[in-house]
Design a protein around this motif. Sequence first.
Motif, PDB file in Angstrom:
ATOM      1  N   VAL A  10      10.421   2.653  -6.505  1.00 44.82           N
ATOM      2  CA  VAL A  10      10.025   3.754  -4.943  1.00 44.82           C
ATOM      3  C   VAL A  10       9.728   3.145  -3.402  1.00 44.82           C
ATOM      4  CG1 VAL A  10       8.138   4.926  -6.702  1.00 44.82           C
ATOM      5  CG2 VAL A  10       7.669   2.996  -5.357  1.00 44.82           C
ATOM      6  N   SER A  11      10.546   1.563  -3.501  1.00 42.18           N
ATOM      7  CA  SER A  11      10.278   0.856  -2.395  1.00 42.18           C
ATOM      8  C   SER A  11      11.463   1.055  -1.527  1.00 42.18           C
ATOM      9  CB  SER A  11      10.027  -0.678  -2.312  1.00 42.18           C
ATOM     10  OG  SER A  11      11.556  -1.125  -3.113  1.00 42.18           O
ATOM     11  N   ASN A  12      12.411   1.839  -2.756  1.00 41.74           N
ATOM     12  CA  ASN A  12      14.202   2.305  -1.846  1.00 41.74           C
ATOM     13  C   ASN A  12      14.144   3.991  -1.223  1.00 41.74           C
ATOM     14  OD1 ASN A  12      15.394   0.148  -2.555  1.00 41.74           O
ATOM     15  ND2 ASN A  12      15.073   0.315  -4.440  1.00 41.74           N
ATOM     16  N   SER A  13      12.072   4.826  -2.044  1.00 46.48           N
ATOM     17  CA  SER A  13      12.357   5.951  -1.070  1.00 46.48           C
ATOM     18  C   SER A  13      12.376   5.976   0.377  1.00 46.48           C
ATOM     19  CB  SER A  13      11.637   6.373  -1.656  1.00 46.48           C
ATOM     20  OG  SER A  13      10.423   5.523  -0.795  1.00 46.48           O
ATOM     21  N   GLU A  14      12.822   6.637   1.323  1.00 44.68           N
ATOM     22  CA  GLU A  14      13.001   6.759   2.224  1.00 44.68           C
ATOM     23  C   GLU A  14      11.623   6.771   3.248  1.00 44.68           C
ATOM     24  OE1 GLU A  14      15.299   6.719   6.021  1.00 44.68           O
ATOM     25  OE2 GLU A  14      15.874   7.030   4.172  1.00 44.68           O
ATOM     26  N   THR A  15      10.537   7.430   2.679  1.00 42.58           N
ATOM     27  CA  THR A  15       9.377   7.324   3.233  1.00 42.58           C
ATOM     28  C   THR A  15       8.440   5.957   2.939  1.00 42.58           C
ATOM     29  OG1 THR A  15       7.975   7.764   0.994  1.00 42.58           O
ATOM     30  CG2 THR A  15       8.766  10.056   2.481  1.00 42.58           C
ATOM     31  N   VAL A  16       9.002   5.291   2.174  1.00 50.21           N
ATOM     32  CA  VAL A  16       8.763   3.680   2.167  1.00 50.21           C
ATOM     33  C   VAL A  16       8.967   2.833   2.977  1.00 50.21           C
ATOM     34  CG1 VAL A  16       8.272   1.732   0.691  1.00 50.21           C
ATOM     35  CG2 VAL A  16       7.690   4.250   0.115  1.00 50.21           C
ATOM     36  N   ARG A  17      10.666   2.950   2.882  1.00 47.19           N
ATOM     37  CA  ARG A  17      11.998   2.429   3.251  1.00 47.19           C
ATOM     38  C   ARG A  17      11.413   1.903   5.259  1.00 47.19           C
ATOM     39  NH1 ARG A  17      15.882  -0.106   0.964  1.00 47.19           N
ATOM     40  NH2 ARG A  17      17.350   0.651   3.462  1.00 47.19           N
ATOM     41  N   GLU A  18      11.110   3.780   5.329  1.00 45.10           N
ATOM     42  CA  GLU A  18      12.041   3.546   7.345  1.00 45.10           C
ATOM     43  C   GLU A  18      10.367   2.459   8.204  1.00 45.10           C
ATOM     44  OE1 GLU A  18      13.264   4.678  10.677  1.00 45.10           O
ATOM     45  OE2 GLU A  18      13.729   5.138   9.004  1.00 45.10           O
ATOM     46  N   PRO A  19       9.115   2.510   7.974  1.00 48.34           N
ATOM     47  CA  PRO A  19       8.625   2.467   8.517  1.00 48.34           C
ATOM     48  C   PRO A  19       9.003   0.959   8.769  1.00 48.34           C
ATOM     49  CG  PRO A  19       7.253   3.718   7.313  1.00 48.34           C
ATOM     50  CD  PRO A  19       8.423   3.332   7.147  1.00 48.34           C
ATOM     51  N   PHE A  20       9.423   0.261   7.555  1.00 51.31           N
ATOM     52  CA  PHE A  20      10.248  -1.853   7.228  1.00 51.31           C
ATOM     53  C   PHE A  20      11.436  -1.819   7.826  1.00 51.31           C
ATOM     54  CE2 PHE A  20       5.886   0.356   5.168  1.00 51.31           C
ATOM     55  CZ  PHE A  20       4.886  -1.010   5.246  1.00 51.31           C
TER      56      PHE A  20
ATOM     57  N   ALA B 278       0.786  -1.226  -0.423  1.00 48.54           N
ATOM     58  CA  ALA B 278      -0.095  -0.010  -0.108  1.00 48.54           C
ATOM     59  C   ALA B 278       1.183   1.285   0.091  1.00 48.54           C
ATOM     60  CB  ALA B 278      -0.555  -0.100   1.169  1.00 48.54           C
ATOM     61  N   SER B 279       2.243   1.441   0.827  1.00 45.81           N
ATOM     62  CA  SER B 279       2.546   1.945   0.805  1.00 45.81           C
ATOM     63  C   SER B 279       3.571   2.703  -0.173  1.00 45.81           C
ATOM     64  CB  SER B 279       3.954   2.136   1.602  1.00 45.81           C
ATOM     65  OG  SER B 279       4.445   3.140   2.213  1.00 45.81           O
ATOM     66  N   CYS B 280       4.254   2.043  -1.374  1.00 44.21           N
ATOM     67  CA  CYS B 280       4.654   1.504  -2.220  1.00 44.21           C
ATOM     68  C   CYS B 280       3.661   2.060  -3.373  1.00 44.21           C
ATOM     69  CB  CYS B 280       4.853   0.130  -2.556  1.00 44.21           C
ATOM     70  SG  CYS B 280       6.660  -0.026  -1.704  1.00 44.21           S
ATOM     71  N   ILE B 281       2.766   2.042  -3.382  1.00 46.46           N
ATOM     72  CA  ILE B 281       1.738   2.450  -4.568  1.00 46.46           C
ATOM     73  C   ILE B 281       1.016   3.326  -4.095  1.00 46.46           C
ATOM     74  CG2 ILE B 281      -0.850   1.708  -4.865  1.00 46.46           C
ATOM     75  CD1 ILE B 281      -0.700  -1.445  -4.255  1.00 46.46           C
ATOM     76  N   ASN B 282       0.556   4.244  -3.075  1.00 46.04           N
ATOM     77  CA  ASN B 282       1.038   5.741  -3.080  1.00 46.04           C
ATOM     78  C   ASN B 282       1.740   6.349  -3.178  1.00 46.04           C
ATOM     79  OD1 ASN B 282      -2.222   4.594  -1.914  1.00 46.04           O
ATOM     80  ND2 ASN B 282      -0.656   5.182   0.249  1.00 46.04           N
ATOM     81  N   GLU B 283       3.135   6.108  -3.598  1.00 48.06           N
ATOM     82  CA  GLU B 283       4.257   6.634  -3.161  1.00 48.06           C
ATOM     83  C   GLU B 283       4.749   7.206  -4.998  1.00 48.06           C
ATOM     84  OE1 GLU B 283       7.461   8.626  -2.828  1.00 48.06           O
ATOM     85  OE2 GLU B 283       6.294   8.528  -1.846  1.00 48.06           O
ATOM     86  N   ALA B 284       3.949   5.277  -5.681  1.00 43.17           N
ATOM     87  CA  ALA B 284       4.397   5.477  -7.466  1.00 43.17           C
ATOM     88  C   ALA B 284       3.910   6.373  -7.760  1.00 43.17           C
ATOM     89  CB  ALA B 284       4.168   4.013  -8.132  1.00 43.17           C
ATOM     90  N   TYR B 285       2.299   6.777  -7.756  1.00 42.27           N
ATOM     91  CA  TYR B 285       1.010   7.876  -7.839  1.00 42.27           C
ATOM     92  C   TYR B 285       2.246   9.093  -7.692  1.00 42.27           C
ATOM     93  CZ  TYR B 285      -1.883   4.452  -9.825  1.00 42.27           C
ATOM     94  OH  TYR B 285      -2.282   2.961  -9.950  1.00 42.27           O
ATOM     95  N   GLU B 286       2.517   9.209  -6.363  1.00 48.49           N
ATOM     96  CA  GLU B 286       2.689  10.403  -5.826  1.00 48.49           C
ATOM     97  C   GLU B 286       4.000  11.094  -6.654  1.00 48.49           C
ATOM     98  OE1 GLU B 286       1.626  12.428  -4.491  1.00 48.49           O
ATOM     99  OE2 GLU B 286       0.126  11.936  -2.631  1.00 48.49           O
ATOM    100  N   ARG B 287       5.136   9.515  -6.770  1.00 50.03           N
ATOM    101  CA  ARG B 287       5.796   9.899  -7.431  1.00 50.03           C
ATOM    102  C   ARG B 287       5.744  11.018  -9.370  1.00 50.03           C
ATOM    103  NH1 ARG B 287      11.765   7.138  -7.248  1.00 50.03           N
ATOM    104  NH2 ARG B 287      11.718   7.996  -5.214  1.00 50.03           N
ATOM    105  N   PHE B 288       5.477  10.332  -9.222  1.00 48.29           N
ATOM    106  CA  PHE B 288       4.973   9.597 -11.324  1.00 48.29           C
ATOM    107  C   PHE B 288       3.787  11.115 -11.728  1.00 48.29           C
ATOM    108  CE2 PHE B 288       6.739   6.076 -10.855  1.00 48.29           C
ATOM    109  CZ  PHE B 288       7.784   6.179 -11.347  1.00 48.29           C
ATOM    110  N   SER B 289       3.402  12.023 -10.489  1.00 46.39           N
ATOM    111  CA  SER B 289       2.712  12.546 -10.443  1.00 46.39           C
ATOM    112  C   SER B 289       3.150  14.230 -11.370  1.00 46.39           C
ATOM    113  CB  SER B 289       1.583  12.890  -9.416  1.00 46.39           C
ATOM    114  OG  SER B 289       2.349  13.863  -8.769  1.00 46.39           O
ATOM    115  N   ASP B 290       2.161  15.205 -12.092  1.00 45.43           N
ATOM    116  CA  ASP B 290       3.085  16.420 -12.560  1.00 45.43           C
ATOM    117  C   ASP B 290       3.959  17.153 -11.363  1.00 45.43           C
ATOM    118  OD1 ASP B 290       0.511  17.056 -14.537  1.00 45.43           O
ATOM    119  OD2 ASP B 290      -0.561  15.431 -13.203  1.00 45.43           O
TER     120      ASP B 290
END
Length: 1008
Positions: A691-701, A614-626
Amino acid sequence: MARFGETLDYIAAALSRSVFRKSLDGYCRLVTAEDNDTLVADDGSLVSVFALEGFRSLAGETEVSQTVEQLRRTITPYFASPGCALQFWFGHSPDLGASEIDMALSSIGRVAHDSGLDVGDLIDERRRILPRKLTGERSYLAVWSRPSNLKKNEIKAGQAARRKNLSGAPSMRQSQWPDAALEALRTRHRSVSDALLREFALVGIEMERLDARNAITAARGVLYPEFLHASPSWKPVLPGDTMRKKMPSTEAELKKGDISNLTWPALSRQLLTESATIIDQSTVEIGNSVFSGFDLSLPPEIVVSFNELVRRVLDSKDRISWRTSMLTEAGGYQGQIFKEQYARLFTWTAPSRNRRIVQAFDALREADGIDDTAVRFRVSFAAWAPKTDKDVLMRQVANLRRAVERWGSAQTDALIGDPVENVMSSALAMNCASTAPPMAASLSHALAMSPISRPAKCWDHGAVLFRTSDGKLWPYQPGSSKQTSWVDVIVGTPGSGKSVLLNSMNLGVALSPQSGQSDDGSGLLPRISIIDVGPSSAGLISLLRDSLPANRRHEIVYHRLRMEEQYSVNPFDTQLALRFPLAHERGYLVNLVTLLCTPDGAESAYDGISALAASCINEAYERFSDDREPKKYVPSESYEVDAALGEIGYVADQSSTWWEVTDVLMEKGRRHEAALAQRFAVPTLSDLILVSNSETVREPFREMVTRTQEPVLKAFQRMVSSATKDFPILARPTRFDVSGARIIAFDLSDVTATVGPQAKRHTAIMYMLAHHAVTSDFWLDEDELRGLKAPQVYIDYHLRRWKNNRQMHKRLCFDEYHMTGGLGIRQQVINDVRVCRKAGVQIALASQLMDDFDEAIQKLVTNIWFCNVPTESAISEVSETYNLSASARSILRTLHGPVPGEGAPVMAYLTLKSGVYTQYLINELGPIELWALSTTSEDTALRSMLYDRLGSKRARAILAARFPDGSAKATIERRLGELEDRGVAVDEGKRGDVIRDLADQIVKEAVA
């Protein structure tokens, strides 16, 4: 004195119509309507008419007995004193059945024409086939409340009030007198009518009170069968309607001493518009029909349900149009004392017969007022035929009498003094009289013999046409507003007719009226999405696709998915121009990615994987947004997009992004090209590793590990990387486009596994992919769309899509549901079932056993169609879960698949707003339709060969003529057997050769 004279005139007019009976309308006692649903007779009696549909559930002997006992207890008080009468009326006519079929098929034909579907061969075949085993029927209950129900002082008070109300009114000898009822009788009649409606509903009997106009129309249809068949728009003229002035016809009217010509015509004159001609002592001609009647002189010795009488009439093999009236009144011993004394006195003259009569009287007296209630019971029958077929009528009346006399050993009498009166005794609600001799009977026996046990149908009209085993038309309308949601479960082992039934229902949805319209204003096909393992739906798709004009055949597609790039479907696609997934799409992605990261052979993913996905999916859409790192536009990725940009004059540079291109194309109205561009703007599965390597995703896991002590983050990346290789069609931008299709079938045979530790997961993933591809816009929600953070023009666009979607049928089907794998797809389907009502989606699931469906599905299902339940333990379990009756259990034991020449039996368990219905039905298809929908492997192979060489419609006609049972399997098996007898080894190759040889032979004969 003047008022008194006018009253005498009115009485004289009434007597001329009733007592002296100088004309046919003298047999009608009705004079006017009291209110919206109550009629008034000339003696002040009140009558209400109910359409009696019958039992909601299967009516076996046990169920009828229990229901009758419950009804007897509740309605006995109304028979404690004179004045209450119930007339049960039933009519049965093959001609009416043919008319009903014709009306139903005409409606289906109009829908097909509006949708652009040329299925005339199917409709014509149904018009030929269905009437052979269908008989139209009508059943009514007329409730009479007579003045004798009142005390003398109540009658006097009512008459005084009526005289006061009519004081000063002009004479209306030949018209309807308003306010003709007694006030006290109104109250009692309303009480009785309401109580009957309530009590019948409580015991599971479907009954509807008719308004006065429909009641009179029904009565007229009973008198003139051709009027009933035509289903006319005729309605009677009643007080309150606009007065239609006529020229004076009498001296009193000319001098305005009588205003009958200025008011509402007498009901009898409106109802009885044809004369009656007595042909002989038993035959009467009325209108375009000849009638002959007889009465029941002795009731059955053994009480047998009315359904048995219907079956006995049908067993005569004579297509009889017949009707019966059963009149039940208070005062069971009225007129019976002499009969009883005679039987006691002369027992010695006919010991056996008279002793039984005496014993019957004794039993009735003993039960009266304690265990039952004695009533007067009179039964009349009549049959009719076209007036040119008097000889046919005589034969049919004889057969009808024999059937009635075998109905529990009853006795009949056709020696009636007035044949017109005898025929009119079986009319509906005309009067509360009969030529039949009154018989003393118990109320429970009278109810048990009445037509209350007929199977009730849920719908008057429907696109799917079943019949009951005794020939009653039983329409079914998928997606009806009569149900709160639409979840179908079809259960049956192979060969039970399960897949053909599913195809029949999907065809019915395709031929159902749609509310939505295309951009050019033409009718739309519904949205039907079918997911299957195997070609069961191929015949349906071929039928519908080939029925469309050539320029619309892309709207109906069948695909056998393969693990090839051309079938790539990116699950991360969003709705057109939207940067982020909707709530249901995000939930689907979390389920899918979690499933992809589930180890082979395991039932669930490692702890933390779902949250990480779920975290990766959210981050992926955020990263590739405008606002962050939108994906750059790359020329030559899509030649269609490049061409569209050139046509609109857009010049891209190195900073141009796919989202910018999408927006430009949307602004210019190039939606198709915008959708193509958007495919390169959204994330893909492989992006999750990045995106799973981004800090916002990695930290909780960071500190989480799996059961094998592998870091969760590393395990996630490993399994996503593996999934991109194992499932390449999930890892690339979408290439497989079904956006223009409205009816879609996916065959997953080539992308699912049945053996090995990876089988369940692999299969579930493919089901998830197919589910996403065929339902991406099924679940649009108005509130969610209005709350989007997106340009208003996009919100408005999707709201229009939602509105159009909401108005039309949407159906999602899973055949062979037991093949789904049992992992994430099961939870996805459960979620679909929970929200399908709000989204207006029908869901149909077909499998071999009830245990194949999750417990949640079994609780939420609205329709269960039992084609077969293979074991006694399964029958017991199903019966206990759904509280099935003993008769329903017995029916389940008889379900063994299609019966040649009869059709495929099915037991339907349906939940409607009005209650639960359990009925035994027959799904009978003609040979053309059977060949179109067949799922047998040999038949589908032969059909496919002939479709390619002869065209679909011609091929179906030839196959139907050559193999009228709807299958060539027996012929193919016989030819294979001949090969084996010659010592030839039969394998799949030889089987294919035999089918090709048969196809060649059929083609050669067709073109000869």
